[in-house]
Design a protein around this motif. Structure first.
Motif, PDB file in Angstrom:
ATOM      1  N   ALA A 165       0.841  -1.196   0.000  1.00 41.52           N
ATOM      2  CA  ALA A 165       0.000   0.000   0.000  1.00 41.52           C
ATOM      3  C   ALA A 165       0.881   1.252   0.000  1.00 41.52           C
ATOM      4  O   ALA A 165       1.299   1.729   1.053  1.00 41.52           O
ATOM      5  CB  ALA A 165      -0.922  -0.008   1.214  1.00 41.52           C
ATOM      6  N   THR A 166       1.179   1.756  -1.188  1.00 38.56           N
ATOM      7  CA  THR A 166       2.003   2.953  -1.351  1.00 38.56           C
ATOM      8  C   THR A 166       1.694   3.578  -2.706  1.00 38.56           C
ATOM      9  O   THR A 166       1.132   2.912  -3.584  1.00 38.56           O
ATOM     10  CB  THR A 166       3.510   2.611  -1.257  1.00 38.56           C
ATOM     11  N   GLN A 167       2.065   4.809  -2.879  1.00 36.11           N
ATOM     12  CA  GLN A 167       1.944   5.463  -4.180  1.00 36.11           C
ATOM     13  C   GLN A 167       3.274   5.406  -4.943  1.00 36.11           C
ATOM     14  O   GLN A 167       3.383   5.908  -6.051  1.00 36.11           O
ATOM     15  CB  GLN A 167       1.509   6.923  -3.994  1.00 36.11           C
ATOM     16  N   SER A 168       4.283   4.802  -4.345  1.00 36.00           N
ATOM     17  CA  SER A 168       5.605   4.723  -4.951  1.00 36.00           C
ATOM     18  C   SER A 168       5.572   3.795  -6.165  1.00 36.00           C
ATOM     19  O   SER A 168       4.902   2.764  -6.116  1.00 36.00           O
ATOM     20  CB  SER A 168       6.594   4.202  -3.903  1.00 36.00           C
ATOM     21  N   PRO A 169       6.206   4.153  -7.220  1.00 35.45           N
ATOM     22  CA  PRO A 169       7.238   5.163  -7.447  1.00 35.45           C
ATOM     23  C   PRO A 169       6.718   6.479  -8.014  1.00 35.45           C
ATOM     24  O   PRO A 169       7.440   7.181  -8.718  1.00 35.45           O
ATOM     25  CB  PRO A 169       8.154   4.480  -8.460  1.00 35.45           C
ATOM     26  N   GLY A 170       5.493   6.823  -7.720  1.00 35.23           N
ATOM     27  CA  GLY A 170       4.894   8.030  -8.279  1.00 35.23           C
ATOM     28  C   GLY A 170       4.187   7.690  -9.585  1.00 35.23           C
ATOM     29  O   GLY A 170       4.611   6.794 -10.323  1.00 35.23           O
ATOM     30  N   LEU A 171       3.116   8.387  -9.877  1.00 35.04           N
ATOM     31  CA  LEU A 171       2.292   8.066 -11.036  1.00 35.04           C
ATOM     32  C   LEU A 171       3.046   8.201 -12.358  1.00 35.04           C
ATOM     33  O   LEU A 171       2.939   7.338 -13.232  1.00 35.04           O
ATOM     34  CB  LEU A 171       1.029   8.933 -11.057  1.00 35.04           C
ATOM     35  N   ALA A 172       3.799   9.267 -12.535  1.00 39.68           N
ATOM     36  CA  ALA A 172       4.499   9.475 -13.807  1.00 39.68           C
ATOM     37  C   ALA A 172       5.496   8.343 -14.068  1.00 39.68           C
ATOM     38  O   ALA A 172       5.537   7.780 -15.170  1.00 39.68           O
ATOM     39  CB  ALA A 172       5.208  10.826 -13.808  1.00 39.68           C
ATOM     40  N   LEU A 173       6.281   7.981 -13.067  1.00 44.19           N
ATOM     41  CA  LEU A 173       7.252   6.905 -13.247  1.00 44.19           C
ATOM     42  C   LEU A 173       6.543   5.557 -13.384  1.00 44.19           C
ATOM     43  O   LEU A 173       6.940   4.719 -14.197  1.00 44.19           O
ATOM     44  CB  LEU A 173       8.249   6.880 -12.086  1.00 44.19           C
ATOM     45  N   TYR A 174       5.487   5.347 -12.652  1.00 43.68           N
ATOM     46  CA  TYR A 174       4.712   4.108 -12.744  1.00 43.68           C
ATOM     47  C   TYR A 174       4.214   3.896 -14.177  1.00 43.68           C
ATOM     48  O   TYR A 174       4.334   2.808 -14.742  1.00 43.68           O
ATOM     49  CB  TYR A 174       3.550   4.167 -11.751  1.00 43.68           C
ATOM     50  N   GLN A 175       3.678   4.946 -14.775  1.00 39.54           N
ATOM     51  CA  GLN A 175       3.184   4.839 -16.148  1.00 39.54           C
ATOM     52  C   GLN A 175       4.319   4.558 -17.128  1.00 39.54           C
ATOM     53  O   GLN A 175       4.161   3.774 -18.065  1.00 39.54           O
ATOM     54  CB  GLN A 175       2.413   6.097 -16.535  1.00 39.54           C
ATOM     55  N   GLU A 176       5.467   5.164 -16.919  1.00 39.25           N
ATOM     56  CA  GLU A 176       6.634   4.914 -17.773  1.00 39.25           C
ATOM     57  C   GLU A 176       7.090   3.467 -17.658  1.00 39.25           C
ATOM     58  O   GLU A 176       7.355   2.810 -18.668  1.00 39.25           O
ATOM     59  CB  GLU A 176       7.780   5.859 -17.378  1.00 39.25           C
ATOM     60  N   LEU A 177       7.176   2.944 -16.459  1.00 39.85           N
ATOM     61  CA  LEU A 177       7.661   1.575 -16.251  1.00 39.85           C
ATOM     62  C   LEU A 177       6.771   0.549 -16.952  1.00 39.85           C
ATOM     63  O   LEU A 177       7.256  -0.510 -17.374  1.00 39.85           O
ATOM     64  CB  LEU A 177       7.749   1.260 -14.763  1.00 39.85           C
TER      65      LEU A 177
END
Length: 187
Positions: A165-177
């Protein structure tokens, strides 16, 4: 940077270049405190879990080394970890900073510490992507891990938010990955 540190950095850079690895700043190079205890993991590792540090980005080796020392101090003092939690940290300067490294069990993602490498990108990537140098260093680290036999050839790339349960690694990086070849929807 002192003379000895500059020589060590040059030696590590030369060794890393031979393996197509990014520049990996060893613990000694960023001024790590000694670990209180070490547990080892079995290689090759099946998972890589990506996180972000939710801190200001760093763009120089001195600033990144300071940030990594600060993270280690927080992990060891406030969280009572045996060492810094991450296996590696990637700075905005394009360098990779050795945390626990390839062979030691991390304390980065509950339930995944024994079978994964935890990599944190230094910064907050909720709204913006990491700089190109930071993303390229991460890609090279993953390629290097496979080449060295540290990561399984079919390792699975995860964001921390997929397994805890975390927002890591952030939405922008999550979408890139999610566009990277090793990405998996379900662990």
């Amino acid at each position: 940077m002192g003379y000895v540190a500059a020589i060590l950095l040059a030696v590590f850079a030369a060794a890393n270049a031979q393996n197509n690895c990014p520049n990996i700043v060893a613990r000694r190079g960023w001024g790590a405190r000694p670990a209180k205890q070490v547990e080892y993991i079995i290689k090759p590792v099946q998972y890589v879990v990506i996180q972000h540090t939710v801190s200001p980005i760093c763009t120089s080796m001195n600033a990144c080394a300071e940030r990594v020392r600060s993270i280690q101090a927080q992990h060891m003092t406030n969280l009572k970890f045996e060492d810094i939690g991450y296996s590696f940290l990637v700075g905005g300067d394009g360098n990779v900073y050795e945390g626990r490294g390839w062979h030691k069990q991390g304390a980065h993602t509950r339930g995944y510490n024994k079978n994964s490498i935890g990599v944190a990108l230094i910064g907050d990537f909720t709204d913006t992507l990491p700089p190109r140098a930071q993303l390229e260093a991460l890609k090279k680290l993953l390629e290097c891990g496979v080449q060295l036999g540290e990561l399984s050839e079919d390792y699975k790339l995860l964001a921390a938010r997929q397994v805890v349960a975390t927002q890591s690694p952030g939405l922008a990086l999550y979408q890139e990955l999610q566009t990277w070849p090793a990405w998996v929807e379900q662990p």
